[in-house]
Write an enzyme that holds these catalytic residues in place. Structure first.
Site, PDB file in Angstrom:
ATOM      1  CD  GLU A 102     -17.482   1.269   0.122  1.00 40.21           C
ATOM      2  OE1 GLU A 102     -16.534   1.300  -0.695  1.00 40.21           O
ATOM      3  OE2 GLU A 102     -18.600   0.784  -0.130  1.00 40.21           O
ATOM      4  NE  ARG A 147      -3.687   0.937  -3.156  1.00 36.70           N
ATOM      5  CZ  ARG A 147      -4.941   1.258  -2.793  1.00 36.70           C
ATOM      6  NH1 ARG A 147      -5.498   2.346  -3.247  1.00 36.70           N
ATOM      7  NH2 ARG A 147      -5.627   0.462  -2.020  1.00 36.70           N
ATOM      8  CE  LYS A 207     -11.820  -1.133   2.123  1.00 34.68           C
ATOM      9  NZ  LYS A 207     -12.671  -0.040   2.597  1.00 34.68           N
TER      10      LYS A 207
HETATM   11  P1  ATP Z   1      -8.907  -1.174  -0.744  1.00 32.05           P
HETATM   12  O1  ATP Z   1      -8.211  -0.983  -2.041  1.00 32.05           O
HETATM   13  O2  ATP Z   1      -8.138  -1.930   0.260  1.00 32.05           O
HETATM   14  O3  ATP Z   1     -10.322  -1.679  -0.874  1.00 32.05           O
HETATM   15  P2  ATP Z   1      -9.947   1.435  -0.546  1.00 32.05           P
HETATM   16  O4  ATP Z   1      -9.129   2.548  -1.074  1.00 32.05           O
HETATM   17  O5  ATP Z   1     -11.104   1.015  -1.346  1.00 32.05           O
HETATM   18  O6  ATP Z   1      -8.984   0.271  -0.140  1.00 32.05           O
HETATM   19  P3  ATP Z   1     -11.218   2.995   1.443  1.00 32.05           P
HETATM   20  O7  ATP Z   1     -12.019   2.533   2.576  1.00 32.05           O
HETATM   21  O8  ATP Z   1     -11.878   3.706   0.338  1.00 32.05           O
HETATM   22  O9  ATP Z   1     -10.476   1.721   0.896  1.00 32.05           O
HETATM   23  O10 ATP Z   1      -9.955   3.815   1.962  1.00 32.05           O
HETATM   24  C1  ATP Z   1     -10.021   4.857   2.886  1.00 32.05           C
HETATM   25  C2  ATP Z   1      -8.833   5.742   2.700  1.00 32.05           C
HETATM   26  O11 ATP Z   1      -7.626   5.002   2.864  1.00 32.05           O
HETATM   27  C3  ATP Z   1      -8.798   6.340   1.311  1.00 32.05           C
HETATM   28  O12 ATP Z   1      -8.486   7.704   1.426  1.00 32.05           O
HETATM   29  C4  ATP Z   1      -7.728   5.568   0.609  1.00 32.05           C
HETATM   30  O13 ATP Z   1      -7.107   6.356  -0.365  1.00 32.05           O
HETATM   31  C5  ATP Z   1      -6.777   5.192   1.757  1.00 32.05           C
HETATM   32  N1  ATP Z   1      -6.059   3.960   1.447  1.00 32.05           N
HETATM   33  C6  ATP Z   1      -6.577   2.768   1.120  1.00 32.05           C
HETATM   34  N2  ATP Z   1      -5.614   1.865   0.859  1.00 32.05           N
HETATM   35  C7  ATP Z   1      -4.438   2.506   1.019  1.00 32.05           C
HETATM   36  C8  ATP Z   1      -3.064   2.124   0.893  1.00 32.05           C
HETATM   37  N3  ATP Z   1      -2.704   0.890   0.525  1.00 32.05           N
HETATM   38  N4  ATP Z   1      -2.117   3.055   1.147  1.00 32.05           N
HETATM   39  C9  ATP Z   1      -2.461   4.304   1.515  1.00 32.05           C
HETATM   40  N5  ATP Z   1      -3.729   4.727   1.648  1.00 32.05           N
HETATM   41  C10 ATP Z   1      -4.720   3.850   1.406  1.00 32.05           C
HETATM   42 MG    MG Z   2     -12.281   3.032  -1.869  1.00 33.92          MG
END
Ligand code: ATP
Ligand code: MG
Length: 562
Positions: A37, A263, A273
C-alpha cells in the site's frame, strides 16, 4: 557476493507450490505479486516479502507482479509509489510490464459488489461504526444481526448506487457481506466491504467517494491478475475463509491460493509503517532515508548492498511462527558482502598530529597500498607519506593500559604499509593538558618489510599524511533503539530511542585517493569499518561518509557461523 544455491532451501511455501505443480492445480503455472500500500516507504520486512514473491516466481519460471494496493485514499501518495518502484528495482527485481494499481480496478470491484447484492450476499447497513462494533460479539459470544440485514435487493441496489453518487455523508452507510453473525471466526460476521470516504485519492481524485475494504479488494485484485499463490503475512490467516468465500460467491474464473507466513521482526528497530511515519513526522530521524531507518531507502543511503539484503532474506527463510531476528545477522550479511567487494583505504576519524623527527623536511614518498590484502586483482593505489602525519587519537596512550598494542612512551609500532616508528616525545596543550602532538623517529630499513634484526613491534596503526589528506565528515551510527523490542515495552516506543544513534565527526582526515569518490561508493577504512559516501550531503573535495557497519562481527561469535 550473493550466495547461489544449486537448489534453494525448501520451505513450506515452496512445498505447497511444488505440490500444486505436480497436481496441475493451476495448469502448472506460478504467478505471484508483491502488493504494497503506497502509504509509506518500504522497510526490510517488505524486502522479505519482495524476495519471497519474486524469488519464487523466478525459481518456478513464473511471473511476479508489482501491485500498488491503493484502496484507502488517506495517506497514499505519488511520492510513496515512486519510492516503492525505486526500492524494488534497487533490490534487484524486475516486474517487466506488470505494474498494476488496485485503483484501476475500482469499476470492476464495484460491479462485483453489485453482483453480491443481487444474489442476496451483501446489504447496505446503516448502523454507525460504533454500533457495528457493539453488534460484532466477542471470541466467546456470537454477534447480533444488524436490523438492516434483511433489506430487499432493490433497496440495497438503490442505496449502494446513491452511496457511489455521493448522496450520503461519510459513515452514513456501509456495504456488508451477508455471511454469518454466529461464526466462530469474527472475520466472517458480516464484514464491511465498502465505506464512504470523501477524501481525494492521489490517482483518481474525487471520482469515487466509496472505497473497497482490503479484504474485498485484495482477493479480487489477485483474481483479476490471475495470481496463483497469494502470499501474505500471518495476521491474515483468519481472513483466508473470507478471501475464499468472496471468490466462491462471485464464481470468479481464477481462485488463487492464499498462503500465510510469519512477518519479519528485527531487534532494536520497528518494522511498521505507522511507527516509521511517527519517527519521520516527529523529526526523530532525518526523513525516510535517514541511514538509521530500517527502510530500504535508509539502508541504501547507509551503504547496505542489495546483495547483502537478499542474502539476509534468504538466510532467515520463511516460517509459520513469529520471532524476532537478531540485527547482528543483518550486520553479518552486510559485512560478508563488503569484505569481498570494498576497497581498503585509510582515514583518521579523530586526528592526532604525529611528527617524524628524522624524516627529511619536504620529502614526499608514494607508498604502494593494495586495495584488498587478499585480492591482488583489485589493484592498488599510491599513498603519499611525509614528515607530518595524522594518526588516531586513541592509537596513542601516555600510560598504556594492559593489552594495549599501540603507540606509547618507549614503544614501537608499524604504520600500515609504511615504516616502523618509535616514540620520541610528546607536546601537550598548555591550557587543556591534552596531548597535542607526538614525535617519533622512523626506521628507514623497515619500509613495508620486517626489520632486519627481526624485532617485534606492538602493532599496526593507520595514518594519513597531514598535508596530503582531505578534510571529511564522518557519521557513525548505533542502534536506533536501546531495547531489543521497543514495541513490546509497556511505555511508548519513542521513550526507547537511543540518544547516541548518530554521532557526527566533522574533523576527520582521509587519504587523497578519496578526492573523487562517487556518492554511493563503499570502502573499508582500515581498522574502522565499512563506509559509504553519502548520496546527498557529500561534495567533491569534502566527502561525507556514513559508517555502514563496524568490522567486528558479533554474529560470528554468537552463532559460530564461519
Ligand atoms: P506495515 O505493518 O509496516 O504497515 P503492511 O503489511 O501494512 O506493513 P503493506 O504495504 O500492506 O504493509 O505490505 C505489502 C506486503 O509486504 C504485504 O504482502 C505484507 O504482508 C508484506 N509485509 C509487510 N511487512 C512485513 C514484514 N515485517 N515481514 C514480511 N512481510 C511483510
Ligand atoms: Mg497492509
Amino acid at each position: 557476493m550473493l550466495q547461489t544455491h544449486p537448489s534453494p532451501p525448501s520451505d513450506f511455501i515452496r512445498e505447497i507450490i511444488e505440490e500444486h505443480i505436480k497436481t496441475n492445480r493451476f495448469q502448472g503455472l506460478v504467478a505471484t505479486r508483491f502488493p504494497p500500500e503506497p502509504n509509506g516507504y518500504l522497510h526490510i520486512g517488505h524486502a522479505k516479502s519482495v524476495c519471497l514473491n519474486f524469488g519464487i516466481a523466478a525459481q518456478y519460471g513464473g511471473t511476479c507482479n508489482l501491485r500498488m494496493d491503493d484502496t484507502d485514499p488517506s495517506g497514499e501518495t505519488r511520492e510513496y509509489v515512486d519510492s516503492i518502484i525505486r526500492d524494488v528495482k534497487w533490490l534487484g527485481f524486475d516486474w517487466q510490464n506488470r505494474l498494476f494499481y488496485a485503483s484501476d480496478y475500482y469499476e470492476q470491484l464495484y460491479q462485483f459488489a453489485v453482483h453480491l447484492i443481487e444474489t442476496g450476499k451483501a446489504y447496505v447497513c446503516s448502523l454507525s461504526a460504533e454500533e457495528i462494533r457493539e453488534h460484532r460479539g466477542t471470541l466467546t459470544e456470537p454477534g447480533q444481526e444488524s436490523p438492516y440485514r434483511n433489506r430487499s435487493v432493490e433497496e440495497n441496489l438503490d442505496l449502494f448506487k446513491r452511496m457511489r453518487a455521493g448522496e450520503f455523508e461519510d459513515g452514513a452507510h456501509v456495504l456488508r457481506a451477508r455471511i454469518d453473525m454466529g461464526s466462530p471466526n469474527i472475520t466472517l460476521r458480516d464484514p464491511v466491504l465498502y465505506r464512504i470516504k470523501r477524501t481525494p485519492h492521489y490517482r483518481v481524485g474525487m471520482k469515487w467517494c466509496i472505497y473497497p475494504m482490503y479484504d474485498f479488494a485484495h482477493c479480487l485484485s489477485d483474481s483479476i491478475e490471475k495470481i496463483t499463490h497469494s502470499i501474505c503475512t500471518l495476521e491474515f490467516e483468519n481472513n483466508r475463509p473470507l478471501y475464499d468465500w468472496l471468490l466462491d460467491e462471485l464464481k470468479v474464473e481464477y481462485h488463487p491460493q492464499q498462503i500465510e507466513f510469519a512477518r519479519l521482526n528485527l531487534s532494536y528497530t520497528v518494522l511498521s509503517k505507522r511507527r516509521l511515519i511517527e519517527l519521520v513526522e516527529g523529526g526523530y530521524v532525518n526523513g525516510w532515508d535517514d541511514p538509521r531507518m530500517p527502510t530500504l531507502a535508509g539502508m541504501r543511503r547507509r551503504g547496505y548492498t542489495p546483495g547483502a539484503i537478499q542474502n539476509f532474506c534468504e538466510r532467515i527463510g520463511v516460517a509459520k511462527n513469529d520471532s524476532i531476528i537478531d540485527m547482528a545477522l543483518l550486520d553479518h550479511c552486510v559485512r560478508e558482502d563488503l569484505n569481498e567487494r570494498a576497497k581498503r583505504v585509510m582515514g583518521v576519524l579523530r586526528p592526532l598530529r604525529l611528527v617524524i623527527d628524522n624524516y627529511p623536511e619536504g620529502k614526499v614518498e608514494a607508498l604502494e597500498c593494495p586495495h584488498h590484502p587478499q585480492n591482488p586483482g583489485m589493484g592498488s593505489r599510491e599513498t603519499p607519506f611525509s614528515k607530518i602525519l595524522y594518526i588516531e587519537q586513541d592509537d596513542f596512550h601516555e600510560n598504556p593500559p594492559k593489552k594495549y598494542n599501540r603507540l606509547g612512551p618507549g614503544r614501537e609500532v608499524r604504520l600500515r604499509y609504511g615504516y616502523i616508528i618509535k616514540y620520541a616525545s610528546m607536546v601537550k596543550d598548555e591550557r587543556t593538558g591534552e596531548i597535542a602532538e607526538v614525535h617519533c623517529t622512523y626506521d628507514p630499513k623497515t619500509k613495508n618489510s620486517s626489520p632486519p634484526d627481526g624485532r617485534k613491534v606492538e602493532g599496526v596503526v593507520h595514518w594519513v599524511s597531514a598535508e596530503h589528506s582531505l578534510p571529511a565528515e564522518v557519521r557513525l551510527y548505533e542502534r536506533l533503539f536501546n531495547v531489543p523490542n521497543p514495541l513490546g515495552e509497556k511505555e511508548d516506543f519513542l521513550k526507547f530511542l537511543n540518544p547516541k544513534s548518530l554521532e557526527t565527526i566533522s574533523t576527520c582526515r582521509v587519504e587523497t585517493s578519496l578526492k573523487d569518490a562517487t556518492p554511493g561508493s563503499r570502502y573499508q577504512f582500515e581498522r574502522l569499518g565499512y563506509f559509504c559516501v553519502d548520496l546527498k550531503d557529500s561534495s567533491p573535495g569534502r566527502p561525507v561518509f556514513n559508517r555502514i557497519v563496524t568490522l567486528r562481527d558479533s554474529w560470528v561469535k554468537v552463532s559460530g557461523v564461519k
